[in-house]
Design a protein around this motif. Sequence first.
Motif, short mmCIF file in Angstrom:
data_model
loop_
_atom_site.label_atom_id
_atom_site.label_comp_id
_atom_site.label_asym_id
_atom_site.label_seq_id
_atom_site.Cartn_x
_atom_site.Cartn_y
_atom_site.Cartn_z
N MET A 51 32.63 48.89 10.60
CA MET A 51 31.52 48.89 11.53
C MET A 51 31.38 47.54 12.21
N ALA A 52 31.64 46.47 11.44
CA ALA A 52 31.51 45.13 12.01
C ALA A 52 32.56 44.89 13.09
N LYS A 53 33.77 45.44 12.90
CA LYS A 53 34.82 45.26 13.90
C LYS A 53 34.43 45.93 15.21
N ILE A 54 33.82 47.10 15.13
CA ILE A 54 33.41 47.82 16.34
C ILE A 54 32.34 47.03 17.07
N LEU A 55 31.38 46.50 16.32
CA LEU A 55 30.32 45.69 16.93
C LEU A 55 30.89 44.43 17.56
N ASP A 56 31.82 43.77 16.87
CA ASP A 56 32.45 42.57 17.42
C ASP A 56 33.20 42.88 18.71
N ARG A 57 33.91 44.00 18.73
CA ARG A 57 34.65 44.38 19.94
C ARG A 57 33.70 44.71 21.08
N LEU A 58 32.60 45.37 20.76
CA LEU A 58 31.62 45.70 21.80
C LEU A 58 31.00 44.43 22.37
N LEU A 59 30.63 43.50 21.52
CA LEU A 59 30.08 42.22 21.99
C LEU A 59 31.10 41.44 22.82
N LEU A 60 32.34 41.43 22.40
CA LEU A 60 33.39 40.75 23.16
C LEU A 60 33.60 41.42 24.51
N PHE A 61 33.51 42.73 24.56
CA PHE A 61 33.64 43.47 25.82
C PHE A 61 32.51 43.10 26.78
N VAL A 62 31.29 43.11 26.29
CA VAL A 62 30.13 42.77 27.14
C VAL A 62 30.23 41.32 27.60
N TYR A 63 30.59 40.42 26.69
CA TYR A 63 30.72 39.00 27.04
C TYR A 63 31.80 38.79 28.10
N SER A 64 32.96 39.40 27.91
CA SER A 64 34.05 39.21 28.86
C SER A 64 33.70 39.79 30.22
N LEU A 65 33.01 40.92 30.22
CA LEU A 65 32.60 41.53 31.49
C LEU A 65 31.60 40.64 32.22
N SER A 66 30.61 40.12 31.51
CA SER A 66 29.59 39.27 32.16
C SER A 66 30.19 37.96 32.66
N ILE A 67 31.05 37.32 31.87
CA ILE A 67 31.69 36.08 32.30
C ILE A 67 32.61 36.35 33.49
N GLY A 68 33.31 37.46 33.47
CA GLY A 68 34.17 37.83 34.59
C GLY A 68 33.38 38.02 35.87
N ILE A 69 32.27 38.71 35.79
CA ILE A 69 31.42 38.94 36.97
C ILE A 69 30.87 37.61 37.49
N LEU A 70 30.39 36.75 36.59
CA LEU A 70 29.85 35.45 37.02
C LEU A 70 30.94 34.57 37.65
N SER A 71 32.14 34.60 37.11
CA SER A 71 33.20 33.77 37.69
C SER A 71 33.65 34.34 39.04
N VAL A 72 33.65 35.64 39.22
CA VAL A 72 33.98 36.22 40.54
C VAL A 72 32.92 35.84 41.56
N ILE A 73 31.67 35.88 41.16
CA ILE A 73 30.59 35.47 42.07
C ILE A 73 30.76 34.00 42.45
N ALA A 74 31.10 33.15 41.47
CA ALA A 74 31.30 31.72 41.77
C ALA A 74 32.47 31.54 42.73
N ILE A 75 33.55 32.28 42.53
CA ILE A 75 34.71 32.16 43.42
C ILE A 75 34.34 32.63 44.83
N LEU A 76 33.60 33.71 44.93
CA LEU A 76 33.16 34.20 46.25
C LEU A 76 32.26 33.18 46.94
N LEU A 77 31.39 32.54 46.20
CA LEU A 77 30.52 31.52 46.79
C LEU A 77 31.32 30.30 47.24
N LEU A 78 32.33 29.91 46.46
CA LEU A 78 33.13 28.74 46.80
C LEU A 78 34.05 28.99 48.00
#
Length: 179
Positions: free
Chosen positions: A1-28
Amino acid sequence: MAKILDRLLLFVYSLSIGILSVIAILLLTDAVPLDLNVIREKNLYIAAWVVAVVMFLLSIRFFYISVKRERGSLPSIDQRTEYGDIQISVDTIENLSYKAATRVRGIKEVKTRIRITEAGLEIVVRALVDGETSIPALTEEVQKQVHDHVEEITGIPVSYVSVYIANLVHSPAVKSRVE
């Protein structure tokens, strides 16, 4: 169960960081018009680009890790036959060694470890004995049983069987009652 939760958190984290970095690149790149007077200084502008690109690449890597399937990474011994490949896990060989060692009269508790070498398998048997059987005869019998059983069942050569007698098991004495 812990592995599934860790993977879910990593998925959400990677998605949010990816979106923020794309926004930063578009602004730059001025793809999204926004007056960024603070970043017009050349050194700060280059640093912002580097950070945005690195964060985007890291988010892709984390995203990949969060969605990839885990393959069984248990150690195994691979053999090739004329019909195809055979994989035998080290756990299987440990269990075979355990089974062979516990068949010997006088052995009470057993733990086994396997090491794979060029010469074949090296098996270490750690056992508790009853103390009523000759230890040299007992260890020799364990070595023979484990060696023969593992080689017969798996077809993998066993180069060495080491037996370590850890202690004696004290069986409770049964007192007879005389009336």
